[in-house]
Structure formats: C-alpha cells, structure tokens
Design a protein around this motif. Structure first.
Motif, PDB file in Angstrom:
ATOM      1  N   LEU A 192       0.893  -1.098  -0.035  1.00 15.89           N
ATOM      2  CA  LEU A 192       0.060  -0.103  -0.042  1.00 15.89           C
ATOM      3  C   LEU A 192       0.913   1.046  -0.074  1.00 15.89           C
ATOM      4  N   PRO A 193       0.449   2.423  -0.508  1.00 21.50           N
ATOM      5  CA  PRO A 193      -0.853   2.411  -1.453  1.00 21.50           C
ATOM      6  C   PRO A 193      -0.164   1.876  -2.825  1.00 21.50           C
ATOM      7  N   PHE A 194      -1.433   1.447  -3.564  1.00 20.27           N
ATOM      8  CA  PHE A 194      -1.271   0.821  -4.857  1.00 20.27           C
ATOM      9  C   PHE A 194      -2.754   1.081  -5.581  1.00 20.27           C
ATOM     10  N   HIS A 195      -2.487   0.811  -6.895  1.00 19.52           N
ATOM     11  CA  HIS A 195      -4.031   0.792  -7.404  1.00 19.52           C
ATOM     12  C   HIS A 195      -3.954   0.015  -8.388  1.00 19.52           C
ATOM     13  N   LYS A 196      -4.995  -0.720  -8.504  1.00 18.96           N
ATOM     14  CA  LYS A 196      -5.379  -1.923  -9.724  1.00 18.96           C
ATOM     15  C   LYS A 196      -6.187  -1.391 -10.835  1.00 18.96           C
ATOM     16  N   VAL A 197      -6.188  -1.814 -11.961  1.00 11.98           N
ATOM     17  CA  VAL A 197      -6.838  -1.210 -13.010  1.00 11.98           C
ATOM     18  C   VAL A 197      -7.179  -2.419 -14.042  1.00 11.98           C
ATOM     19  N   ASN A 198      -8.456  -2.554 -14.513  1.00 13.50           N
ATOM     20  CA  ASN A 198      -8.549  -3.401 -15.360  1.00 13.50           C
ATOM     21  C   ASN A 198      -9.426  -2.640 -16.547  1.00 13.50           C
ATOM     22  N   HIS A 199      -8.918  -2.635 -17.693  1.00  9.19           N
ATOM     23  CA  HIS A 199      -9.516  -2.057 -18.941  1.00  9.19           C
ATOM     24  C   HIS A 199     -10.117  -3.149 -19.840  1.00  9.19           C
ATOM     25  N   PHE A 200     -11.356  -3.459 -20.007  1.00  6.26           N
ATOM     26  CA  PHE A 200     -11.713  -4.411 -20.857  1.00  6.26           C
ATOM     27  C   PHE A 200     -12.474  -3.748 -22.174  1.00  6.26           C
ATOM     28  N   LYS A 201     -12.313  -4.312 -23.393  1.00  6.04           N
ATOM     29  CA  LYS A 201     -12.870  -3.616 -24.396  1.00  6.04           C
ATOM     30  C   LYS A 201     -13.425  -4.653 -25.557  1.00  6.04           C
ATOM     31  N   ILE A 202     -14.528  -4.378 -26.022  1.00  2.68           N
ATOM     32  CA  ILE A 202     -14.858  -5.151 -27.214  1.00  2.68           C
ATOM     33  C   ILE A 202     -15.304  -4.007 -28.159  1.00  2.68           C
ATOM     34  N   MET A 203     -14.587  -4.272 -29.637  1.00  2.00           N
ATOM     35  CA  MET A 203     -15.064  -3.006 -30.419  1.00  2.00           C
ATOM     36  C   MET A 203     -15.048  -3.819 -31.889  1.00  2.00           C
ATOM     37  N   ASN A 204     -15.935  -3.260 -32.658  1.00  2.96           N
ATOM     38  CA  ASN A 204     -15.925  -3.571 -33.765  1.00  2.96           C
ATOM     39  C   ASN A 204     -15.945  -2.524 -34.895  1.00  2.96           C
ATOM     40  N   ASN A 205     -15.157  -2.869 -36.000  1.00  4.40           N
ATOM     41  CA  ASN A 205     -14.766  -2.080 -36.991  1.00  4.40           C
ATOM     42  C   ASN A 205     -15.375  -2.515 -38.346  1.00  4.40           C
ATOM     43  N   THR A 206     -16.343  -1.888 -38.961  1.00  7.40           N
ATOM     44  CA  THR A 206     -17.119  -2.548 -40.009  1.00  7.40           C
ATOM     45  C   THR A 206     -17.082  -1.218 -41.037  1.00  7.40           C
ATOM     46  N   SER A 207     -16.655  -1.576 -42.377  1.00  8.09           N
ATOM     47  CA  SER A 207     -16.854  -0.761 -43.529  1.00  8.09           C
ATOM     48  C   SER A 207     -17.209  -1.422 -44.688  1.00  8.09           C
ATOM     49  N   VAL A 208     -18.342  -0.693 -45.221  1.00  9.27           N
ATOM     50  CA  VAL A 208     -18.846  -1.595 -46.333  1.00  9.27           C
ATOM     51  C   VAL A 208     -19.008  -0.237 -47.584  1.00  9.27           C
ATOM     52  N   ILE A 209     -18.493  -0.896 -48.664  1.00 11.52           N
ATOM     53  CA  ILE A 209     -18.358  -0.074 -49.992  1.00 11.52           C
ATOM     54  C   ILE A 209     -19.637  -0.229 -51.026  1.00 11.52           C
ATOM     55  N   MET A 210     -20.428   0.697 -50.873  1.00 16.38           N
ATOM     56  CA  MET A 210     -21.477   0.963 -51.961  1.00 16.38           C
ATOM     57  C   MET A 210     -21.419   2.096 -52.854  1.00 16.38           C
ATOM     58  N   GLY A 211     -20.878   1.781 -54.019  1.00 20.63           N
ATOM     59  CA  GLY A 211     -20.636   2.659 -55.055  1.00 20.63           C
ATOM     60  C   GLY A 211     -19.702   3.714 -54.622  1.00 20.63           C
ATOM     61  N   LYS A 212     -20.303   5.021 -54.918  1.00 19.61           N
ATOM     62  CA  LYS A 212     -19.346   6.114 -54.284  1.00 19.61           C
ATOM     63  C   LYS A 212     -19.262   6.302 -52.833  1.00 19.61           C
ATOM     64  N   HIS A 213     -20.160   5.450 -51.968  1.00 21.45           N
ATOM     65  CA  HIS A 213     -20.042   5.562 -50.646  1.00 21.45           C
ATOM     66  C   HIS A 213     -19.124   4.472 -49.942  1.00 21.45           C
ATOM     67  N   THR A 214     -18.359   4.809 -48.783  1.00 22.88           N
ATOM     68  CA  THR A 214     -18.129   3.938 -48.231  1.00 22.88           C
ATOM     69  C   THR A 214     -18.647   4.304 -46.627  1.00 22.88           C
ATOM     70  N   PHE A 215     -19.257   3.308 -46.027  1.00 23.17           N
ATOM     71  CA  PHE A 215     -19.820   3.434 -44.640  1.00 23.17           C
ATOM     72  C   PHE A 215     -18.925   2.761 -43.649  1.00 23.17           C
ATOM     73  N   TYR A 216     -18.722   3.591 -42.732  1.00 29.43           N
ATOM     74  CA  TYR A 216     -18.020   2.648 -41.523  1.00 29.43           C
ATOM     75  C   TYR A 216     -18.608   3.055 -40.413  1.00 29.43           C
ATOM     76  N   PHE A 217     -18.477   1.874 -39.659  1.00 31.80           N
ATOM     77  CA  PHE A 217     -19.485   1.611 -38.643  1.00 31.80           C
ATOM     78  C   PHE A 217     -18.159   1.220 -37.320  1.00 31.80           C
ATOM     79  N   ASP A 218     -18.222   2.104 -36.180  1.00 28.28           N
ATOM     80  CA  ASP A 218     -17.384   1.723 -34.917  1.00 28.28           C
ATOM     81  C   ASP A 218     -18.429   1.467 -33.834  1.00 28.28           C
ATOM     82  N   LEU A 219     -18.398   0.286 -33.423  1.00 30.33           N
ATOM     83  CA  LEU A 219     -19.211  -0.098 -32.266  1.00 30.33           C
ATOM     84  C   LEU A 219     -18.374  -0.696 -31.168  1.00 30.33           C
ATOM     85  N   GLY A 220     -18.431  -0.034 -29.919  1.00 26.86           N
ATOM     86  CA  GLY A 220     -17.559  -0.215 -28.586  1.00 26.86           C
ATOM     87  C   GLY A 220     -18.273  -0.365 -27.489  1.00 26.86           C
TER      88      GLY A 220
END
Lengths: 808, 146
Positions: free
Chosen positions: A377-405
C-alpha cells in the motif's frame, strides 16, 4: 493470385503506394473480378539486387494486371492474353522498376532485382495518392507514427515512447504509467482513440495512466490541435489516434515474441503475437506480461518541504508494478465489406511512492525495503476491458464506416486506512473505486461524388455510466449521454491546392448522483450550538450542454514544400468532477470543489505547418496560436475547508502560442541527423490566476539525434547506432502549488541490429538502449512525482529481442 | 524564438510567485516539537507567518497519531508511544482568516485540551495561505498527558 478486369487499371495508381495491404483491399473492393479465357501465365521472382534475398509483398502492377510477391518472392499473373505487357514492381523499401514482358509461351518466368532505396516516395507521387500524399493534401496538421518508430523508441509506456515527437510530452506516474500531453494540455483535453473508439477511463485523475497495451500497435496519428470536428468533446487540445493494424496478407501465418529486460527497475517484459489469414477470414492475438520493481533515482534522499526521505539503494520505494494484457481479434475482408471484432483486456497493478502519495506525507509500519519487487500500500489496480467492432461497407461512391464499442474501466485505489479530520479510521484499504462502462457507436459515410470532393458525414453516440466505491469521495456517480453529428468536405481546387471545411454539433447530458459521507462531521450552527451530520458531497443534478465545432483549412503543395493552414474551434463538455466534486483529495492535500455553473470549454486555434522535404534534407515548422474562451481550471484559493486548502473549479480565458521546428539531413549516406524543438507559452488572461501560466506547462525543449548506419558485420545486419541528446530549458513559469524546475541535458544511446541466425527466416531484431547515460539527476516539470521533488529515473540499460516465430 | 523572448518579458508584471512562510521556531512559538500538553489546560498556540504580498488565512489541525501514520517536519525526534486504537481522540479543526492585508502576523489561538479525550501521541499542523493561493505548512509532534 487474382486477376482483375480492366476497370481495375484506373485504380492501379492507388496500389503503388507503400501500403500493400490497403492496395490489395482497394482492388478487392472496387474492382469486379473478371475471368479471361486465354490462359497464359506470367510467373516471376522479385529479389533484392544486393543480397539476392526474396522480397515479399512487392506490388506488381500493369495495365489490368496486379499481383503481390509471396514470401519466396514469387508472383503469378494468370489468364493473360498473348501480347506485350509492361508492369511496375514496387516495394516500400526499394526503388521501383518497370519491366516489359512479351507473352508467347504458356509460362513466362521473369526475374526482377530491386535496389534498396529510402526514397521511393517521388515515384509514388507520380502514380497517385499514397498515404504520404494524402497526409500532405489534407489541411489538418497531423503527425503519423509508424511501427518502425515505435519499435525503435519503445520506452516503458506508450506515451513515454511518443514523447520523442516534438509537441508531445507526458505526465508520468512512476516508471510504468503515463498519460498524454499535447502542447502542454493533457488529462481530458486529449482524446485517445483506439480503433475508432475513444478510450474512456478516469483520465481526469492525477495518478491515472493510459490503459493500453503498447505492443502490437502499428500506426498512430497524432493531431496537435483542436479536433472536435471528427472526434467530439475532449479532443480540444489534440488526439492520439491509434489506428487498426494492417490486415495480414492472404494465406499468411505470422508470429513473433518480444522479450524486454531493463536494469533500472528490473523489468522483465514479454509480448507474443500471432496473426493469420486464409483468403477472407483473418485473426490475430497478443499476450503481454510485464513485471518490474521499484525504479532507481540518482539520489539517496528526497527533500520534500521540510521532510527528508532516505532511499535504500536509490530505490523509489513501492513503485513496482505489473501488467498482464491479452487481446484477440477476428476479421473478415471481402470485395465490399471489411469487418474486425476486437477484444482486449489490460490489467495493471502499480504501487505508489510510499513516503508521500501526492502531497501527503506518510509513515507506515510496512517494511517497504524488504523487497523492491513487491507492491504494498498504497497501490492501484486497474482493469480495462474492450470489445470493439470496426466495419466498413463500400456501396458505389459511398463507403460506410461503423465503429461499435463497449469498454469497462474498473480501477481501485488502495491505501492504508488513516483517520482524517472528522473521518474515523476507515474499515479497509479500499480508498476509491471507479467502475465505468462506456458504450460507443460511430457511423460515417465517406462519399466521393466526383474527382474533386471527398465528403464525410457522420454521427457519434456515447453513453457512460460511472459508479464509485470506497471510503474516499472525490467525484460523484454519474451517467452521461452525448451525441454529435458532423460533416466535412475536402475540396480539390487544384491537384496541389486543397480546401477542407467542416461543422459539427454536439449535445450532451450529464446526470450526477447525490452522495453523503459515511461518517459524521461536526458543524457549527448559527446559535453557537454544534450539530453532527452526514455531510452531503454531491447532489442529484441533470445538466445539459450543446456546442458547435468547426474547422477550415488549406493545403498547398509546391514541389517539395507543403504549406498548411488550419483554423478550428473545438469544445469540451465539463466533467462530472469539474461540475460536482466536493471532497477531500487526501493525496493532494486539498479540498476540491466543483461548480455546477460551468460552461463547455471552447477553444479556437490557428495552426500553420510548413514542410520542405527533399532527398538530402527536410525542414519543417508548425506554429500555432490558441485561445480558450473559458478554460476550466482548478484554482487554488486562499480559503480553507476543515484545514485543507480549497481548490475550486473556475473558468478563465487562456492565450497560448508555440510550436515545433524540425530538421533532418543525411550526411555521407550513413549518418542521419535530426533536430527538433518544442515550445509552448500559456497565459491565463482573466480570472483568479490572471497572468499565470497553466499547470504542468512543458518547458522549451530540444532533441538532437544522430543515427549512424554501419555496414553489415558478421551475422549482424543493418547495425545502427543512435544517440539522442535532449536539452530542456528551465521552467520558470509556474502556478500555485508548483515549483520552478531547472533545465537539464540527457543523453540516451541505442544500438539496433538484425541477426539472421536461421536462413530463410526473418532475422531476430535486437535493440540495446542506454537511457540517461550519465545517470543525471534531473526533474521533469510534468511528472506527477515532481510535486514532491522526486527526480527522474537514473541510468537504465534495456535489451529488447524480437524473435519471429512462424512466417508463412 | 524572437517572438517568444519578447512576449515572455512583458509577463513578469508583478506576478506573485512566493509562498508564505510559517514557523514556530522562536521563543514564544507553540507548541515546540515533543511538547507535552496536559488535559484540562488551555494553551496559546502561536506561530509566525509572513508573506511578500498579502496573508489570507490559516488553519490549525490537531489530530491523533496513535497509528504513527505521519511524523513532523521539525528537527527533533520524539519518542512515540505504542500504536493503539483511538476511542475518543481529540480533534481540533479550525480555519481563520487574516484581515487587513498584512505581510506578517502572529497566530495566537487559545486551545483548551478537553478532560475526556484519549491521551497519547498527537500531531499539530499549521497551514497558511496568501492571497494568491500559495500555501505553507508545518507540523509538530506533541503528546497529550493526564
């Protein structure tokens, strides 16, 4: 190997660029695959002209033809008609070559030898828009950090590694933790983005460090200025954007182990990774473990105010720590869709200096010196947990990006329970606990209506749920919802003149929860009597904020010189602690008082960047001028609350300017010299601390590097010696309760080489680094321990080995 | 760099960069390190404070040190009793302001040690601020006896 139809050819210009993966991806995505009937084949090998070693990943591009060389340097172009073909073979590390092949027989075998070169960039410019070119074209002033830079300069924490970049510094908490500071601003004014999702932890905290595994990062973009337009609130002073890694090559399977040892804090670190891809599916994973002891400082005692702390063997007692991280991702890439889902967990336990945590001087019956490896002591403990999804979709002249976290930051601070004021001795050591869940959704559409416009429009939604625990109170529980919409257009006025303009609107809602002390305090009533009550520290409040951000800029490329000018307005929503703190921060020995009337911070900045790069040398300058309408500042007042000085959140106008200069040149082919300098001037122009600077202002600092490339020697390939000499001026601009900090000069040396032990395999990469060669005692003005007069770490020898495991 | 130099010059306009001082190291300063205070008695707690500009406020904090959680910053080392649990410790937590824009002042506060509180090792901490928000602190180990 894949054959592309003719409509791919106009995209070939994209492919020559250094980024082989992106080029594969673009071609996959944008071209329809055609199958020709006459099946002739062109086969070939790409080799290094000097070593005759095969070159993997070279792009072979011709009219309607495309291929990439394999590990063995081989490439095949199937289904070609009889005729004459001309194609260009290029690779990031080699000068490109154009060859002409006459296809008559079934199989043509072509041998291509490439010469090593560090200046393929000009070639790239001719063919089209490399990433390098795109960076030049965009008016946003940014700095791209490559994997090579990270590997070469790796320090104990990610931000320490990045602090070599002019304009970037860190607030260090001991040897293993740090947080970013960009041009003197940090905490919640710098947004850290990982895979498109803003990293959300307890960034406001003094002793909080960034919970991101620094291994396995390939690409970081740093924006040294307001960037709310794209990144939203908190990106008011800058962004550290950790971008997703390149997708592995088709049918590849790679792995590596990195082992790191350090002498100063007895660190042992190991990080291992694998990545693989079949055709469309890929996965990657990484495990990292680090364990380190107390770090050594070049002094045997610390003088803090009237206290003297004797150190045993120069060990800064109880600053040991450990870290265990794991990450895994699985992805899919096809013609029009790319998607990757990423899981990661970062776990750390760090001790804090035992004699004084923050400003609080402590004695203890704990025998801290029995071991310099344990964490008491003294100390700290940390946990950082992540789930992320990155998706991109190309439709003609458009590219759609989705980031979900989704991310969960769970941090616990433990210290010896001690009575304080009216608070009796607490029942356990859990002083503070923070449990924060953040849900993020980003969507954007990148639309290219014609050759001249690149339009991006998007929406960011984020919800935070912050819970607290422990016997110490600093910030209340809160929920926070934010939504922002933005659009910008990059307009090509002329191939060398680009204009970017964008606008954004954000709305945010903060809902703070009430909090009462768990112990009784004595209060004096007006009639002279005394009451014993549970004091209320935070109220139930719902506050909402709205703000507009905007940015406009120009980029002009004139031969080897790029001019950029950008003006932007950014904002930051007040944090729950700024709004509703009402408690004793024992570590800092102060009473912190929030202010529910705070407005969102607004900042205006003008950035200029001029860069001139030729084969022989490169120079650049990036000045800025910045104005804050209402900077949120924790002001030390002259009043007391229960004998602790009251620090109150207030708002002040701030004027800042500064910038960075950089120059580099190559002498005698083998000697590269780099120099850079950074400076920030800050002044509060209104409020209680008018004319004072801001806390943690970095001093003027320069870095000189010499980089000498030796000839291959025995089994050592590309041996390289680097000397980094940093000269930092004194920081005499301070604000209570800071102390002035003297200037210093530090020399770091490193030696890098590759060792090809096994034939046909990738070599082992070796790095030997000696930090603080002369064991100089110096103070870093922006270090957390500076407040208690603790100098920076002494001499440190580190050895790092990166061993390729598999390579197919 | 020329711009920088010219700009940083104009900014030394009368900025208060000095902390106040606080001391009990004079004859009447009270308490001195290791002073024994008797329950039921009243003592005048005295310390000298100074500042280059304007003194603002000060505080006195007397709390027990039964767990030896901290030590003082005086030159003397006092003998501490064994660690023990607090039952009814003496707590004195008071803040005061210094009026009239003074640059030097003597703190003089009578404190009565109650009869019913725990005896043992205590800690007396003084702190003072100036108008700018700089603070100085000092703390003294004392003992409360029967």
């Amino acid at each position: 190997m894949v054959l592309f139809g003719d409509n791919c050819s106009n995209l070939n210009s994209f492919s020559i660029m250094s980024y082989k993966i992106l080029s594969v991806w673009l071609c996959f995505s944008l071209c329809s695959i055609a199958f020709a009937q006459n099946s002739f084949q062109i086969k070939g090998f790409v080799r290094n002209a000097n070593t005759l070693q095969p070159i993997e990943g070279a792009n072979i591009v011709g009219e309607g033809l495309f291929s990439i060389s394999s590990v063995a340097g081989a490439f095949t172009i199937k289904n070609v008609d009889e005729g004459t073909y001309s194609f260009t073979i290029s690779h990031i590390s080699y000068a490109p070559k154009t060859v002409t092949v006459i296809v008559e027989s079934e199989i043509e075998i072509v041998q291509v030898y490439l010469n090593e070169s560090s200046t393929v960039l000009e070639e790239v410019e001719v063919h089209g828009k490399s990433k390098y070119r795109k960076v030049k074209e965009t008016p946003i002033v940014s700095h791209t950090v490559s994997k090579e830079f990270l590997d070469k300069n790796r320090e104990n924490s990610l931000m320490q590694t990045l602090s070599k970049i002019p304009g970037v510094s860190t607030i260090n908490i001991g040897s293993g933790q740090s947080k970013p500071v960009i041009r003197g601003l940090g905490f919640n004014r710098v947004a850290v983005i990982q895979n498109g999702i803003k990293h959300e932890a307890q960034q406001w905290g003094n002793d909080h460090g960034l919970e991101i595994d620094q291994y396995g990062i390939e690409n970081i973009q740093i924006i040294k200025g307001p960037a709310s337009l794209v990144y939203g609130s908190d990106a008011i002073a800058g962004v550290v954007d950790i971008q997703p890694n390149k997708i592995p090559l088709q049918n590849s399977f790679n792995g590596e182990v990195n082992i790191l040892g350090e002498s100063n804090n007895n660190l042992l670190g190991i990080s291992t990774s694998i990545e693989a891809r079949k055709e469309k599916w890929f996965y990657r994973g990484r495990l990292t473990y680090r364990d380190y002891g107390d770090y050594k400082v070049p002094t045997d005692k610390i003088n803090y105010e009237n206290y003297i702390f004797e150190l045993q063997d120069n060990n800064l007692r109880n600053t040991a720590g450990k870290e265990a991280n794991a990450s895994f991702s699985v992805g899919y890439v096809s013609d029009y869709i790319k998607s990757e889902t990423f899981f990661s967990t970062v776990n750390a336990k760090n001790g804090f200096f035992a004699n004084a945590h923050g400003l609080e001087v402590r004695t203890s019956s704990i025998d801290y010196d029995r071991s310099n490896k344990d964490i008491d002591l003294p100390f700290h403990k940390v946990n950082h947990f992540k789930i992320m999804n990155n998706t991109s979709v190309i439709m003609g002249k458009h590219t759609f990006y989705f980031d979900l976290g989704y991310q969960k930051n769970h941090r616990k601070e433990h210290s010896e329970p001690v009575p304080h004021g009216y608070m009796p001795k607490p029942p356990n050591s859990k002083e503070r606990e923070f449990n924060k869940n953040t849900y993020s959704l980003n969507m954007r559409d990148a639309f290219k209506p014609n050759k001249h416009h690149d339009v991006v429009a998007g929406i960011n939604v984020e919800y935070q749920d912050n819970n607290i625990g422990g016997w110490g109170f600093l910030i209340p529980e809160y929920n926070r919802f934010t939504i922002g919409v933005f659009a910008y257009d990059q307009f090509e006025i002329h191939p060398n003149l680009h204009f970017l303009a964008g606008i954004r609107y954000d709305y945010g809602l903060v809902d703070t929860k009430s909090y009462y002390d768990w112990f009784l305090s004595t209060t004096n009533n007006n009639d002279g009597s005394k009451s014993y009550i549970y004091l209320q520290r935070a109220q139930n409040k719902t506050l909402d904020f709205g703000n507009i951000s905007a940015s406009a800029g120009l980029s002009y490329i004139q031969k080897n010189t790029t001019y950029k000018l950008n003006i932007g307005k950014s904002f930051r929503m007040p944090l729950a602690n700024e709004l509703a703190s009402d408690g004793v921060n024992y570590h800092m020995y102060r009473f912190e008082k929030g202010n529910l009337d705070l407005d969102p911070e607004e900042s205006y900045q003008l950035d200029i960047d001029i860069d001139h790069t030729t084969k022989q040398f490169s120079v650049g300058i990036s000045p800025f001028v910045n104005f804050f309408e209402n900077y949120i500042y924790l002001n030390p007042t002259s009043n007391y609350y229960e004998t602790l000085q009251i620090y109150e959140y207030t708002q002040a106008k701030i004027f800042r300017f500064g910038g960075e200069v950089r120059a580099s040149t190559t002498l005698f082919k083998n000697l590269q010299l780099d120099a850079s300098a950074e400076y920030v001037y800050s002044k509060q122009t209104s409020g209680a601390k008018k004319n004072f600077t801001l806390p943690f202002s970095p001093p003027l600092s320069g870095l000189f590097s010499a980089n000498y490339q030796f000839k291959d020697f025995l089994f050592l390939a590309k041996p390289k010696l680097i000397a980094d000499f940093r000269i930092t001026a004194a920081q005499n601009e301070i604000v209570p309760p800071e102390e002035k900090t003297e200037g210093y000069q530090i020399l770091n040396m490193s030696f890098l080489t590759k060792m090809a032990i096994f034939k046909n395999n990738q070599p082992i990469e070796i790095r030997v680094k000696l930090n603080n060669v002369f064991n100089t005692k110096y103070y870093n003005h922006t270090s957390f321990y500076r407040l208690i007069d603790v100098p920076e770490a002494g001499r440190n020898l580190s050895i790092s080995l990166t061993i390729p495991l598999i390579n197919n | 760099m020329i711009v920088i130099a010219s700009c940083s010059n104009d900014d030394s306009i009368d900025k208060d960069e000095e902390k106040p001082t606080i001391s009990v190291n004079y004859n009447e300063g009270f308490p001195q390190g290791c002073t024994q205070l008797t329950r039921g008695e009243t003592y005048n707690f005295r310390a000298k404070v100074t500042d280059n500009k304007v003194l603002a406020s000060y505080s006195i904090d007397i709390h027990h040190n039964f767990d030896h959680h901290t030590h003082d910053d005086q030159t003397t080392e006092c003998d501490l009793e064994d660690v023990k649990q607090a039952i009814n410790p003496f707590i004195f937590i008071e803040n005061y302001s210094i009026e009239n824009e003074l640059t030097s002042y003597e703190i003089n506060i009578p404190v009565t040690i109650p009869n019913d509180i725990d005896t043992g090792d205590y800690h007396c901490a003084y702190s003072v601020t100036d108008e700018t928000g700089w603070q100085a602190r000092t703390s003294i180990d004392v003992k409360i006896i029967e």
